[in-house]
Design an enzyme around this catalytic site. Structure first.
Site, PDB file in Angstrom:
ATOM      1  CB  SER A 132      -0.864  -0.009   1.266  1.00  0.00           C
ATOM      2  OG  SER A 132      -1.519   1.221   1.419  1.00  0.00           O
ATOM      3  CE1 TYR A 145      -3.837  -2.168   5.306  1.00  0.00           C
ATOM      4  CE2 TYR A 145      -3.153   0.034   4.670  1.00  0.00           C
ATOM      5  CZ  TYR A 145      -3.601  -1.224   4.324  1.00  0.00           C
ATOM      6  OH  TYR A 145      -3.810  -1.535   2.998  1.00  0.00           O
TER       7      TYR A 145
END
Ligand SMILES: NC(=O)c1ccc[n+]([C@@H]2O[C@H](COP(=O)([O-])OP(=O)(O)OC[C@H]3O[C@@H](n4cnc5c(N)ncnc54)[C@H](OP(=O)(O)O)[C@@H]3O)[C@@H](O)[C@H]2O)c1
Length: 245
Positions: A132, A145
């Site tokens: 990501s 995350y």
């Protein structure tokens, strides 16, 4: 080509399956929600060579490894299963933190522990890590995350250096915000938001071109790169002005 997609029951994983379904390809679709996988299989089987579903929780490493061993060699492995925590000012619990790392980081090693020896023996195989853009920039609300995806980048880089001499391709993909169940729960404005179909199309192109690292959308990536070269006190000021919690 035999293709294993983890996290195929929704979002990017399902869309990878849709766009890769063809009479040349055998798909192996892995996730926990069996009904979603069965519906996807129904939808795609008329235009696909073969579709196998694997229902497993990737945090059950022992069972996961048994199931992966039963699948055997695949030409393309898309390591896509992932979770995020709801963005909030609350401190994540250690249980949430551990589960997120088990899914986003450790399960990938559990799979590769089984498949890498097969790739090495055949001197082929392609591994795609879905990371990501969040791995490049940590907001206070996404630290767990972001850190998991940064760990994944470092792991993927090491796998690439070790295994490229055996003809194994390792690709890290760093997407920005894309429509999926994961982003449906975000209650903030997501810059440069992409539709699932468009994003997956871009990722498949990068995979076909064997790009080592593919970060997109480009403008969002460049902004993050720019923020990262600022002195840390200035970056901190900008982050604090953006963060509402
Ligand atoms: N959407 C975005 O904006 C975005 C941006 C950058 C990166 N990503 C990454 O893209 C990947 C796919 O996410 P998405 O956006 O498509 O979200 P999603 O729709 O929530 O899909 C997540 C997938 O992971 C699977 N999964 C989660 N926990 C699992 C577990 N314990 N065992 C087995 N499978 C599990 C889910 O299947 P089950 O629930 O059926 O198990 C589901 O198929 C993730 O790695 C995510 O971090 C997404």
């Amino acid at each position: 080509m035999k293709i294993l997609i983890t996290g195929a029951s929704s979002g990017l994983g399902s869309e990878f399956a849709r766009q890769l379904a063809s009479f040349d390809n055998e798909l192996v679709l892995l996730a926990r929600r069996e009904q979603n996988l069965l519906s996807l299989k129904d939808e795609l089987q008329e235009r696909c060579k073969n579709i196998e579903i694997v229902v497993v929780d990737v945090t059950d490493f022992e069972l996961l490894q048994e199931k992966i061993a039963a699948v055997g060699y695949v030409d393309l492995l898309i390591l896509n299963a992932g979770v995020s925590l709801k963005h909030s000012g609350n401190m994540p619990t250690i249980k949430e933190f551990k589960n997120l790392y088990d899914v986003n980081v450790l399960s990938n090693h559990a799979i590769l522990e089984v498949l890498l020896p097969l790739f090495r023996e055949k001197r082929s195989g392609k591994i795609v890590f879905i990371s990501s853009l969040a791995s490049l920039f940590s907001m206070p609300t996404s630290k767990v995350y972001s850190s998991s995806k940064r760990a994944l980048n470092a792991y993927a880089e090491g796998v690439r250096y070790k295994y490229n001499k055996y003809g194994i391709k390792v690709i890290s993909i760093l997407p920005g915000f894309i429509k999926s169940e994961l982003t449906d729960k975000n209650e903030f404005n997501m810059p440069f938001f992409l539709e699932t179909q468009d994003a997956v199309k871009r990722m498949i192109k990068a995979i076909e071109k064997n790009k080592r690292v593919y970060a997109f959308p480009l403008r969002f990536y460049l902004i993050i790169r720019l923020l990262n070269i600022l002195p840390s006190f200035l970056r901190e000021k900008i982050v604090n002005s953006l963060n509402q919690t």
